[in-house]
Design an enzyme around this catalytic site. Structure first.
Site, short mmCIF file in Angstrom:
data_model
loop_
_atom_site.label_atom_id
_atom_site.label_comp_id
_atom_site.label_asym_id
_atom_site.label_seq_id
_atom_site.Cartn_x
_atom_site.Cartn_y
_atom_site.Cartn_z
N GLY A 13 0.93 -1.19 0.05
CA GLY A 13 0.03 0.26 0.10
C GLY A 13 0.92 1.16 0.08
O GLY A 13 2.22 0.99 -0.49
N SER A 34 3.18 -8.32 -1.76
CA SER A 34 2.06 -8.32 -1.20
C SER A 34 1.06 -9.39 -1.78
O SER A 34 1.36 -10.07 -2.84
CB SER A 34 1.48 -7.01 -2.12
OG SER A 34 0.44 -6.83 -1.83
N PHE A 114 -11.63 19.40 6.86
CA PHE A 114 -11.86 18.10 7.46
C PHE A 114 -11.95 18.07 9.02
O PHE A 114 -11.70 18.94 9.68
CB PHE A 114 -10.67 17.34 6.92
CG PHE A 114 -10.85 16.02 6.27
CD1 PHE A 114 -11.34 16.06 5.01
CD2 PHE A 114 -10.83 14.85 6.95
CE1 PHE A 114 -11.62 14.90 4.18
CE2 PHE A 114 -10.91 13.50 6.05
CZ PHE A 114 -11.45 13.61 4.77
N ALA A 154 2.39 -13.92 3.16
CA ALA A 154 3.43 -14.37 4.26
C ALA A 154 2.67 -15.19 5.28
O ALA A 154 1.71 -14.95 5.96
CB ALA A 154 3.71 -12.88 4.99
N GLN A 227 -11.03 2.91 15.79
CA GLN A 227 -11.47 3.98 15.29
C GLN A 227 -13.00 3.45 14.58
O GLN A 227 -12.71 2.79 13.82
CB GLN A 227 -10.91 4.68 14.48
CG GLN A 227 -11.62 6.00 13.86
CD GLN A 227 -10.70 7.15 13.23
OE1 GLN A 227 -10.56 6.99 12.15
NE2 GLN A 227 -10.58 8.29 14.16
N HIS A 229 -15.85 4.83 12.20
CA HIS A 229 -15.94 6.23 11.34
C HIS A 229 -17.43 6.43 11.59
O HIS A 229 -18.28 5.68 11.32
CB HIS A 229 -15.70 5.84 9.99
CG HIS A 229 -15.42 6.97 9.14
ND1 HIS A 229 -16.75 7.82 8.50
CD2 HIS A 229 -14.52 7.59 8.61
CE1 HIS A 229 -16.20 8.60 7.91
NE2 HIS A 229 -14.95 8.59 7.73
N LEU A 239 -17.68 2.95 3.34
CA LEU A 239 -17.36 4.16 3.85
C LEU A 239 -17.69 5.25 2.90
O LEU A 239 -17.90 5.30 1.99
CB LEU A 239 -15.72 4.37 3.88
CG LEU A 239 -15.00 5.78 4.16
CD1 LEU A 239 -15.31 5.96 5.81
CD2 LEU A 239 -13.53 5.62 3.90
N GLU A 242 -15.44 11.33 5.14
CA GLU A 242 -15.70 12.49 5.91
C GLU A 242 -15.50 13.92 5.00
O GLU A 242 -15.97 14.95 5.50
CB GLU A 242 -14.43 12.79 6.75
CG GLU A 242 -14.54 13.67 7.80
CD GLU A 242 -13.68 13.52 9.13
OE1 GLU A 242 -13.67 12.35 9.56
OE2 GLU A 242 -12.69 14.16 9.27
N ARG A 273 -13.50 12.20 15.03
CA ARG A 273 -14.63 11.14 14.58
C ARG A 273 -14.98 10.58 15.96
O ARG A 273 -16.15 9.97 15.92
CB ARG A 273 -13.46 10.01 13.93
CG ARG A 273 -13.21 10.65 12.50
CD ARG A 273 -12.92 9.81 11.58
NE ARG A 273 -12.47 10.12 10.35
CZ ARG A 273 -11.62 9.70 9.26
NH1 ARG A 273 -10.88 8.67 9.62
NH2 ARG A 273 -11.55 10.12 8.24
N HIS A 337 -13.48 1.15 11.33
CA HIS A 337 -12.67 1.85 10.28
C HIS A 337 -11.13 1.75 10.24
O HIS A 337 -10.55 1.75 9.24
CB HIS A 337 -13.16 3.36 10.21
CG HIS A 337 -12.57 4.06 9.21
ND1 HIS A 337 -12.73 3.89 7.92
CD2 HIS A 337 -11.94 5.20 9.02
CE1 HIS A 337 -11.99 4.68 6.90
NE2 HIS A 337 -11.58 5.76 7.66
N ARG A 372 -7.46 9.00 15.51
CA ARG A 372 -6.79 9.56 14.19
C ARG A 372 -7.76 10.45 13.68
O ARG A 372 -8.95 10.42 13.56
CB ARG A 372 -6.68 8.41 13.37
CG ARG A 372 -6.06 8.99 12.02
CD ARG A 372 -5.48 7.87 11.05
NE ARG A 372 -6.70 7.22 10.59
CZ ARG A 372 -7.50 7.75 9.78
NH1 ARG A 372 -7.35 8.78 9.03
NH2 ARG A 372 -8.49 6.94 9.13
N LEU A 373 -7.11 11.54 13.52
CA LEU A 373 -7.98 12.90 12.58
C LEU A 373 -8.18 12.28 10.85
O LEU A 373 -7.03 11.49 10.67
CB LEU A 373 -7.22 14.10 12.65
CG LEU A 373 -7.32 14.85 14.05
CD1 LEU A 373 -6.78 16.35 13.65
CD2 LEU A 373 -8.55 14.76 14.34
N GLY A 374 -9.09 12.54 10.40
CA GLY A 374 -9.51 12.23 9.09
C GLY A 374 -8.01 12.71 8.32
O GLY A 374 -7.61 14.07 8.62
#
Lengths: 559, 329
Positions: A13, A34, A114, A154, A227, A229, A239, A242, A273, A337, A372-374
């Protein structure tokens, strides 16, 4: 087969590819592994944007403060300072790599508002920001010629004398197991959303790297901080970004009231959130919801804004509920989330285990603390992906190459072969996973208490027993997903256990952890991280790590 | 609600017989298996496949992750056309009481609904899919570009690499080397990026054989794309840019010119002169090579009239050309 590299990154990612790019730039031989093709990674689903204080009226200190306040003062402030102060250069670098960021009238980068942020500092590409970043980084690792092992899964980490030196992976296409040996390993395998049902996360978000690291002795931190959401679509749990609220969307209860005015009069729908998710949960619990949902209302934004800036969620509501958001509010509920916790690292991405680095959602620096903030997660992946790429390359250069590992590979081959041959006794991975996920959502969700958490722990222990009898319903070597699903379930059970133990340990309410039996934040006792270690088949061991406070002493948190 | 789903099953590890068209005919046997699932009215094809995989047959292989048309994993043939399983409603695809899903025959099969996407990724890599940033790179700040220039690229940036366009591409079906819709759309994304320094070089490369001029305008890619990328439109934009940059010495441009010239001169297409003009009048070898196809067409009654007549009212057509301007004014 045994393959040698200097640095092996598990996960492709944003964090993994950013790390790989940085390690490649440092001149070491790097490979990315991956279990899906890199562009299928769940970073691509991040919709809203990425934070950085670039604007004239903004500063990295304000960004850092918003992040720390959002974290309910559990974030390590030295790490947050690094993230906030280095954010602008990372955004600019991504722009130079080709990300098609939204521009203002002067052709400069433009922002949107946000949640939890006192300034509009979120940079974006429509509502496909994560996808735009993911593809740009994929293009860059192609350009850099980074080796990619795609659709490799893995199964175990290889440690030598207490250091992490490799990973055994199944090549899905052939079913063969290989050992990737390395000077350093970077865990960048993402979150563990599927531990919960429903979740906004993709089916692949099963916390593989978190569990693998935990099993070989790397401690995890802040695992209780899960978290929810505030806006996930009714039913499917998908989702709804936001950014919708950032663009001005309302949250309404059954009687059409903007209920956030009673919970966060200043920030309203854009409070952080955890606050919005709790408010929704109360509205629903007190009978002001409809079918366990409240409503996200975009109607007043008009078709121009919706179709240009939020086309994807408009399409999703239409596809999955048959609702046209231009004319009708869409039912949403809080849904799992993101996990703020993960493999404990320092600000260079180094874990407690030599040779193991971690970045992105699977890691815990901690920059998100209790909440966590968006638009800070994409930033986290880039800043700490870059830093762990650099640090791991540096470390790997000083490590002696290995000649061992054949025995370990063989033992993994034997273990997997035995798993494949296990007879069917009535237990399937799908049923166990569903039981685990719905139980976690019920008992370890927005609100928690001692009784619910103890029950959760018992259920997990029973599920772990039953897991020993789960058979693999596919005997082919080629693309055997039943096998990987069974292995993933094992990872998820380990992670669920660490979440519940950590939540039980923290007897206060902070950020995403809301204990109804301990409803207040308790700075005197709990301004510290819960750290959890695996303990050879016994109950995990727990200790604590201090919270770094630099400039911002804890205050009461209102929005 | 009860739904019936017929799944093309295949395992390249279990050799026997055939079932796939060339070039995969030596592969293992493909068989169709019918499953019944109980799902709500608005359920998707992917929901049915997951239901089967979790509760009826764990050996069913299908790639999927996000379930919401973001990750691009689950493109497959649904009733004979490429589609994303996660956004295809069972309701819309049930024909004669069933939905049929299988790996697309245009891609090498691996297992059940999992095909080998290597051709897709290779083509992507071939178009140099990264920004060659203009020098000097602005120090410490972004390139200044108008938002409209960024929004122009977002149509392609929305591509999720599901491969549906390539799976159903008519040109790819007969020429495996054709760069294909998604890769060429990506090519447009970087060529038209005002920050890219290699515009000319890119256009030159994409104008070569197997590039932009090998598209036959069948519109399958536009039809199948689940994200509105409309690859054909991006290909047409690349062609225009290439011609404007002067890359006209190729069969594609000559074909387009010959086409326009014929219409301008007679109001209709002169198919007898189209081929020689496209190949180049002196390219005798290529013209000879097309003779067998010409004979076959003649045998099938597809021979164009030997005497090419002008249509009545040709002046009005010429006035259109005059109005459009450019080379054929």
């Amino acid at each position: 087969m045994i393959l040698d590299h200097d640095v092996v990154v598990l996960g492709a990612g944003l964090a993994g590819m950013r790390a790989a790019l940085e390690a490649a730039r440092a001149g070491v031989k790097v490979a990315v592994v991956s279990k899906v093709h890199p562009v299928r990674s769940h970073s691509g689903a991040a919709q809203g944007g990425i934070n950085a204080a670039i604007g004239k009226d903004d500063s990295w200190e304000i960004h850092a403060f918003d992040t720390i306040k959002g974290s309910d003062y559990l974030a390590d402030q030295d790490a947050v300072e690094i993230m906030a102060s280095e954010a602008p250069r990372d955004i600019i670098e991504l722009e130079h790599m080709g990300v098609t960021f939204f521009r203002d009238d002067q052709g400069k980068l433009g922002t949107r508002a946000f949640g939890g942020a006192s300034k509009a500092r979120t940079y974006f590409v429509g509502d496909i920001t994560g996808q735009a970043l993911l593809y740009t980084l994929y293009d860059q690792i192609l350009k850099a010629g980074v080796q990619i092992y795609e659709e490799w899964f893995a199964t175990a980490l290889y440690t030598v004398e207490g250091a992490c030196r490799g990973a055994v992976c199944i090549d899905m296409l052939s079913g063969e197991l290989h050992l990737l040996r390395a000077g350093a390993i970077i865990m960048a395998s993402g979150g563990c959303g599927r531990v919960y049902e429903p979740s906004t996360n993709a089916l692949i978000c099963t916390g593989d790297g978190i569990a693998l690291a935990y099993r070989v002795g790397a401690p995890l931190m802040d695992m209780e901080m899960v978290q929810y959401h505030p806006t996930t679509l009714k039913g499917s749990g998908f989702l709804m970004t936001e950014a919708a609220r950032g663009e001005g969307a309302y949250l309404l209860n059954a009687s059409g009231e903007r209920f956030m005015q009673r919970y966060a009069p200043k920030m309203m729908e854009l409070a952080s959130r955890d606050v919005v998710s709790r408010s929704e949960t109360i509205e629903i619990a007190e009978g002001r919801g409809v079918d366990d949902c409240v409503f996200l209302d975009l109607r007043h934004l008009g078709p121009e804004v919706v179709m240009r800036k939020l086309p994807q969620i408009h399409e999703m509501a239409l596809d999955f509920l048959g609702i046209d958001m231009l004319t009708t509010p869409v039912p949403v509920r809080p849904g799992m989330h993101y996990i703020m916790g993960g493999i404990k690292t320092d600000a260079t991405g180094a874990t407690a285990m030599p040779g193991m680095y971690a970045a992105g959602e699977c890691a815990c620096v901690s920059v998100h603390g209790g909440n966590r903030l968006g638009a800070n997660s994409l930033l986290d992946t880039l800043v700490f992906g870059r830093r762990s790429g650099a640090a791991s390359a540096n470390y790997a250069r000083q490590v002696q190459p290995l000649t061992s590992g054949e025995d370990f590979l063989r033992s993994e081959q034997v273990r997997i072969a035995a798993l494949l041959e296990r007879p069917y006794e009535g237990e399937t991975h799908a049923r166990l996973r569903l039981e685990l996920g719905t139980m976690m959502d019920r008992n370890v969700g927005v609100y928690r208490d001692e009784a619910g958490l103890q029950a959760a722990l018992q259920t997990i222990q029973q599920l772990k027993q039953r897991y020993q009898h789960v058979a693999v319903g596919d005997k082919s070597r080629v693309y055997n997903q039943a096998l990987t699903f069974v292995l993933e379930l094992g990872y998820m059970l380990d992670i669920a256990e660490t979440i519940v133990y950590s939540a039980l340990t923290r007897t206060e309410s902070r950020g995403a952890q809301s204990r109804t039996d301990f409803p207040k934040r308790n700075d005197a006792e709990w301004l510290k991280h819960v750290v959890i270690h695996s303990h050879d088949g016994q109950a995990p061991a727990i200790d604590f790590s201090p919270v770094s406070i630099t400039k911002w002493p804890p205050q009461e948190r209102t929005y | 609600m009860k739904w019936t789903i017929v799944v093309g099953r295949y395992d390249k590890d279990q050799p026997a017989g055939s079932g796939y068209p060339p070039p995969f005919e030596s592969a293992a046997a493909k068989r169709y298996q019918t499953f019944e699932v109980d799902l709500p009215e608005h359920a998707m094809v992917l929901d049915a496949l997951i239901q089967v995989r979790e509760y009826q047959d764990e050996s069913l292989a299908v790639r999927c992750a996000c379930r919401s048309a973001i990750c691009g994993s689950c493109a497959m043939w649904i009733n004979g056309h490429a589609n994303l399983a996660c956004t295809s409603k069972l309701r819309d695809f049930t024909v004669d009481g069933k939905v049929t899903v299988e790996s697309p025959p245009s891609m090498p099969p691996i297992r059940d609904l999992v095909c080998d996407m290597t051709p897709f990724w290779q083509k992507n890599r071939q178009v140099r899919p990264w920004l060659e940033g203009k020098e000097p790179v602005p120090a410490g700040e972004e390139y200044r570009v108008p938002n409209a220039a960024m929004e122009n690229l977002i149509q392609e940036v929305g591509c999720i690499s599901c491969g549906a366009c390539l799976m159903d591409c008519e040109s790819f079906a007969v020429n495996q080397n054709f760069l294909g819709p998604a890769a060429l759309a990506k090519a447009y994304r970087y060529t038209a990026d005002p920050r890219d320094a290699e515009t000319r070089d890119r256009l030159k490369t994409y104008s070569e054989p197997d590039g932009v001029w090998d598209c036959t305008h069948c519109y399958e890619c536009v039809q199948q794309c689940p994200k509105g990328v409309a690859p054909l439109e991006q290909i047409l934009k690349l062609r225009r840019m290439a011609v404007e940059e002067g890359f006209t010495n190729n069969a594609g441009t000559r074909h387009a010119y010959a086409f326009a010239e014929s219409v301008k001169d007679s109001g209709r297409l002169n198919e007898l002169t189209l081929m020689p003009k496209s190949f180049g009048l002196l390219n005798i070898r290529a013209q000879l090579q097309s003779l067998p196809a010409a004979f076959n067409m003649a045998r099938a009654g597809k021979l164009p009239p030997l005497i090419h007549k002008k249509i009545p009212g040709l002046a009005r057509i010429k006035s259109i050309f005059a109005k459009v301007g450019g080379k054929f004014k």
